[in-house]
Each structure stands twice: as C-alpha cells, then as structure tokens.
Write an enzyme that holds these catalytic residues in place. Structure first.
Site, PDB file in Angstrom:
ATOM      1  N   ASP A 171       0.856  -1.185   0.000  1.00 61.01           N
ATOM      2  CA  ASP A 171       0.000   0.000   0.000  1.00 61.01           C
ATOM      3  C   ASP A 171       0.895   1.239   0.000  1.00 61.01           C
ATOM      4  O   ASP A 171       1.925   1.260   0.671  1.00 61.01           O
ATOM      5  CB  ASP A 171      -0.864   0.044   1.271  1.00 61.01           C
ATOM      6  N   ARG A 193      -1.462  -2.887  -4.086  1.00 61.82           N
ATOM      7  CA  ARG A 193      -2.744  -2.891  -3.404  1.00 61.82           C
ATOM      8  C   ARG A 193      -3.297  -1.477  -3.375  1.00 61.82           C
ATOM      9  O   ARG A 193      -3.431  -0.848  -4.405  1.00 61.82           O
ATOM     10  CB  ARG A 193      -2.581  -3.519  -2.013  1.00 61.82           C
ATOM     11  N   ARG A 255     -13.334   1.206  -5.741  1.00 62.64           N
ATOM     12  CA  ARG A 255     -12.837   1.763  -4.478  1.00 62.64           C
ATOM     13  C   ARG A 255     -12.160   3.114  -4.671  1.00 62.64           C
ATOM     14  O   ARG A 255     -11.056   3.328  -4.206  1.00 62.64           O
ATOM     15  CB  ARG A 255     -11.843   0.801  -3.846  1.00 62.64           C
ATOM     16  N   LYS A 258     -13.738   3.766  -1.521  1.00 62.93           N
ATOM     17  CA  LYS A 258     -14.693   2.988  -0.739  1.00 62.93           C
ATOM     18  C   LYS A 258     -14.800   3.654   0.625  1.00 62.93           C
ATOM     19  O   LYS A 258     -13.787   4.012   1.218  1.00 62.93           O
ATOM     20  CB  LYS A 258     -14.201   1.553  -0.576  1.00 62.93           C
TER      21      LYS A 258
END
Ligand code: NAG
Ligand code: NAG
Length: 377
Positions: A171, A193, A255, A258
């Site tokens: 991330d 990710r 997303r 999200k």
C-alpha cells in the site's frame, strides 16, 4: 561581514525550501508537521527510515529517488489468479492464506515479488516530509502513519513501484489510528494494493489535497484486465474525518473511494477520470458530502450507496448546506458518466465546529488535472 550575510542568506533559502508550502484546508487545518524542528536531507535509504521513525520534530527534504526495490530480497511462492490468466491481469500474493480462504477456485501459479513493498516505512509524530522540485521519489516502499502518531505533513513526493503486478504487494499510504495528517501534492502510481488505506482504528483529522492517484498499470483486477487499478482509496476507519480536495483520481476501476466505518468524508472539487467500474462505493457508516466534483468517463459514479450520502444534486437541494456549512453546496458535473445519488442531510450536522474546506464550481475543478501531483507545488 560578507560571509555572515551570505550564510544567513543560505540559511534563509534552506528554510524556505524545507518547510511545507501553504496550509492545509479542511479537517487537518491545524497541522504543523516538523514545524520549527531541524531540517535534514537524507542521503541513503537507512537515513530516510531513521529520520522518519525518530521522535524528533523534523523537516525531511527529499532531493533524489530512494529506491527500496530489492533491498529486502525477493520471495518466490505460490499465488493465485482470481481475475483471469491473461498477461494483463493482476495476480494475488497468498498473504495470510488469502487465496485459500477467499479464492479457493482461482488457478494457482508461482510468483516472485519484491519483499520491500510489503510493509511501508513507519512515520513518527511531528514530521514534514517534503520533496524538492520534482526530485522526491520513494520507489518500492510506502509510508505508514499508525499507532497514535500525530501531526504529519507529506508533500510533493511520488510513491511508486510497489509490486504492481500483485495484489497484496504493498500500500502506498497507510493511515490507521493517527491524527492531524496532511497529504498534499503526492503522486501514487504502480501500486500493488491500495493507493490510500485507512485502517480500522480511528484516525481523527486528515486532509488529502492536490494528489495524483494514478491507476494506470500494466496489470489490473478490473473486468477484462484493462489497465485500470481497482484498489484505489479505502476510507473505512472508525470516526475518521477526511477532507479530500482537488485530487485527480484517474484510470481506476473501483474503491475510488470505498467509504464505511463511520468515516465523515468531504469530497470536494476532485476530478475523477477514466473509470470503467465505479468511483464511490459506500456502505453502512459512511457519511459522504460530495460537491463540486467532476466525473468524466466514469461508468458508475457510485455503487451500492449504503450509509449516508449527499450528492449535491440541484441548487434547490444544495441550499440545505447553508445551515451546516454556512454556504450552499456546489453541483457536481458529469461527462459521459453515471451520476451520484444520495440526499441524506442528517449527518451534515457533523460538520459543525470543524474546519471546512471551501468549494469552487465543478467547472473550476476541471483545472485539477493540471495542478495535482508532485512537482507542482
Ligand atoms: C510532538 O510535538 C508536540 C508539541 O511540541 C509535543 O507535545 C509532542 O510530545 C510531540 N510528539 C512526539 C511523539 O514527540
Ligand atoms: C489499533 O488499536 C488497538 C487497540 O487499541 C491496538 O492494539 C492496535 O495496535 C492499533 N493498531 C494501529 C495500527 O494503530
């Protein structure tokens, strides 16, 4: 005499370069980051890691690329292919037996990934991390603001190359149990990710502004694996308040963001572009005020639509913002896109007593494409 004048001029210049530029708008308005702390110029990966993790107030200036790829070696393991076996589809690392638990029927395959991408660099409290010009690049590792850290500015840097071929590969920005964080003019690209992920712990006051969330990739998990990154912005903390302004979110497919978990999100004057899936995905607990945004070539501006959403649908309805924000809300604009829905207003009371970002028209927000990202402060 001349020397003194010269050295104070040099000091003044160094200071002007070091401090973060401008001020945060919205919920994190009172952030000061490294403030009056020392200004440091890391020269190696280990120096950067140690400055970021220290407990001293610091202004950390990046003047080059810090390349972490390969620094922790590679792992070769069995992964899986839940989104298709084509060469443009992302594959998944079997992190915590994710393939076995959630994708038992997906074909298996042997993968090799870079270990450095898996866990980001820990950032301590009272830090400004600022790139000089367009020189501040962190390659192969993200940044983590977790475990009650507070008062952090990240400005004018690029984070890139976190195992983009593999989901769970890393991330870019993790915020989990932090407070007063301002992420400004940051570019994230080629991420495995999430570009941004807010963990389950409460993160108080956060502003994300002028960022370039670049979802273009050679590998993706969208339908047909068309190079639009699915894992964009995951705003699912508890009691988080996030101002999200003037960001360019493009070539994503889901997303983006999200929102759930009692997150209050003010999404204002962002430019969402080229998305064959969905931008917003909202679920129980989400509280979203979206105004003055542009959706261009976005298939679904919103999916699911749980929680409370105010989509600023027309000027009559938008006048209701007056009693909560002290002004009307701005209309969103749509070009070849689905429209946002949502007329919930009850949650707007949560804006009272907070620092609220201003809003321009969606027409003005179209300029975000030319101002967002690193190298543009
Ligand atoms: C950050 O700075 C504030 C204000 O100077 C100070 O009270 C706090 O202890 C610092 N935090 C850390 C973790 O050093
Ligand atoms: C989240 O909160 C729990 C409970 O206070 C704590 O144990 C955990 O370390 C926190 N995690 C992070 C990432 O801050």
């Amino acid at each position: 005499m001349r020397l003194t004048t010269l050295s104070s001029a040099v000091l003044a210049l160094a200071h002007a370069v070091a401090a973060a530029t401008g001020k945060a708008e919205g919920f994190a308005a009172s952030v000061t980051g490294g403030g009056n702390g020392r200004t440091v110029y890391p020269s190696s990966n280990s120096e950067l890691v140690s400055y970021l993790g220290s407990s001293e107030a610091l202004n950390i200036v990046l003047t080059k690329t810090f390349d972490f790829t390969g620094s922790e070696g590679k792992a070769t393991e069995q992964g899986c292919m839940p989104w298709g076996t084509g060469s443009t589809c992302q594959k998944a690392i079997n992190k915590d037996n994710w393939c076995g638990n959630y994708q038992p029927n997906a074909p298996k395959t042997t993968i090799t990934y870079d270990k450095a991408g898996m866990l980001g660099i820990t950032v301590g409290s009272n830090k400004s991390l600022v790139g000089q010009g367009s020189q501040g690049v962190i390659k192969g590792k993200g940044l983590r603001m977790v475990s009650n850290v507070k008062n952090i500015i990240i400005q004018n840097i690029k984070i890139t190359e976190l195992n983009p071929e593999f989901v769970w590969g890393g991330d870019a920005l993790t915020i989990d149990g932090a407070d007063l964080v301002w992420i400004d003019h940051v570019t994230t690209s080629r991420i495995g990710r999430q570009h941004f992920v807010f963990g389950n712990n409460a993160s108080g006051r956060v502003t994300v502004s002028n960022c370039d969330i670049d979802g273009r990739s050679s590998w993706s998990a969208d339908t047909g694996c068309t190079g639009h990154h699915y894992w964009g912005l995951y705003f699912t903390g508890s009691q988080d308040t996030i101002t999200f302004k003037n960001n360019y979110v493009h070539h994503t497919s889901g997303r983006s963001p999200k929102v759930q978990g009692n997150t209050l999100l003010h999404a204002v004057n962002n430019y969402f572009y080229s998305n064959p899936g969905h931008a917003f995905e909202t679920a129980s607990g989400a509280m979203v005020l979206a105004e003055g945004n542009v959706f261009q070539n976005v298939n679904a501006a919103i999916e699911n639509g749980g929680g409370q959403v105010f989509a600023s649908p027309d000027s009559g309805t938008n006048a209701q913002c007056q009693s909560y924000l002290g002004r009307s809300c701005q209309l969103n604009a749509y070009g070849s896109s689905g429209t946002l829905s949502g007329t919930a207003t009850g949650f707007l009371a949560n804006f009272q007593g907070k620092t609220i970002a201003s809003a321009s028209t969606a027409e003005v927000a179209k300029g975000v494409v030319n101002t967002a990202g690193f190298g543009r402060v």
